[in-house]
Design an enzyme around this catalytic site. Structure first.
Site: not given
Ligand code: 2E4
Ligand code: SF4
Length: 328
Positions: A86, A136, A138, A176, A206, A279
């Site tokens: 991340h 988060h 990220e 993302t 992404c 994931s």
């Protein structure tokens, strides 16, 4: 879209499986990075935060000698630490350097790309609206690239209260793993306030997030039940269940594995659709399909909505050590 037909079933029941689903290129790279680091340096290998947001991946790596920590002060000096997929802010890199830690950066290259965009917009002195979820990892990493320039926007409701220095110099970026549709609604609201808004040079959400959302839409719209395999803190997995409901699924549930399925969800259910977050190891999806088969559901039909072939090279610092070890 193409459909692989499984066994014909006369009961009216059917199981459909989204494709693509599960591991993306960034997760594959991050998990292999920890595995190779364990082989090369031996246990323990420290990992800052969960390498990816999946509790089975984390406990499997733990059983092989990885030690997951929240912050670098838990890592003994001189030890090796892997940064999660991340991403981390520059202050974390600086702290690792100061502490003399050996670092391996498993940040997904597509997250790093967003960091570069943040630095570029900040360098041009733009106010940057980062669309994402507070807390988060990220978002913390990306915001840390230019904290003076970046403010977080979580939803269209946040847009009204945004304060910028110059309405003509505003840009947006995003996490993302967000819902594409929700993010576009937020961008529309931002653009309505700041018509000169600058877009990121390429999509921040992404390819893997976009493909998994498209794929779940294909199998969700007429499903009685959608089961999304993924952990509760996995942003992209949680989004898949939301997208399934928005696409018309009668019900959608996220589970870590088959043991979390509530038998009552299947009451009166004929059409079940299954997918998994970026994931999620495929064995956990197999477990869900096995659970359904044991209860009389037919073999799953895979519904293909996109092909994926992206592979990322391992982090250069690990490749260098692997090369040196191979030379002996
Ligand atoms: C890094 C960036 O971001 P999310 O919570 O969806 O992460 P997860 O670990 O579940 O998925 C992989 C990943 C890693 C996604 N984007
Ligand atoms: Fe990278 Fe996308 Fe996978 Fe995240 S979901 S690790 S950004 S490829």
């Amino acid at each position: 879209m193409s459909v692989d037909l499984g066994m014909p079933d006369t009961s009216g029941r059917g199981v459909r499986l989204a494709a693509p689903r599960g591991y993306c290129a960034g997760v594959d790279r991050a998990v292999i990075t920890v595995e190779k680091a364990l082989d090369l340096y031996g246990a323990p290998v420290y990992v800052r935060k969960q390498i990816v947001h999946n509790k089975h991946v984390v406990s499997d790596l733990e059983s092989r000698g990885a030690v997951f920590v929240e912050e670098l002060d838990e890592v003994p000096s001189g030890a090796t630490v892997v940064f999660s997929a991340h991403g981390v802010s520059p202050t974390v890199h600086a702290e690792a350097k100061e502490r003399g830690l050996k670092t391996i950066d498993a940040t997904c290259p597509l997250v790093t790309k967003v960091h570069h965009e943040a630095k570029r917009f900040a360098g041009d002195d733009y106010d940057i609206l980062l669309i994402g979820h507070e807390g988060h990892e990220e978002v913390e990493g990306t915001a840390g690239e230019a904290p003076e320039h970046i403010q977080l926007v979580q939803s269209p409701a946040d847009v009204e209260s945004i304060v910028v220095r110059d309405p003509g110099k505003v840009a947006w970026l995003s996490q993302t793993t967000l819902s594409v549709d929700e993010t576009m609604a937020t961008v529309d609201a931002i653009r309505a306030r700041f018509p000169q808004l600058l877009d990121p040079p390429s999509d921040d959400i992404c390819y893997a997030t976009q493909n998994r959302q498209l794929a779940v839409k294909e199998i969700a719209h007429d499903a009685d039940l959608v089961i999304v395999v993924g952990s509760a803190n996995s942003s992209n997995s949680v989004r898949l269940a939301e997208v399934a409901l928005e696409a018309g699924a009668r019900a959608a549930h996220r589970v870590d594995d088959a043991s979390e399925i509530d038998e009552a969800w299947l009451d009166g259910v004929d059409k079940v659709s299954v997918t998994s977050g970026a994931s999620v190891p495929e064995a956990l999806v197999d477990g869900v399909l096995g659970y359904l088969a044991e209860r009389g559901y037919p073999d799953a039909e895979a519904v293909h909505s996109a092909e994926e072939s992206l592979i990322f090279a391992l982090p250069p610092e690990l490749r260098r050590d692997l090369r040196a070890a191979a030379k002996g």
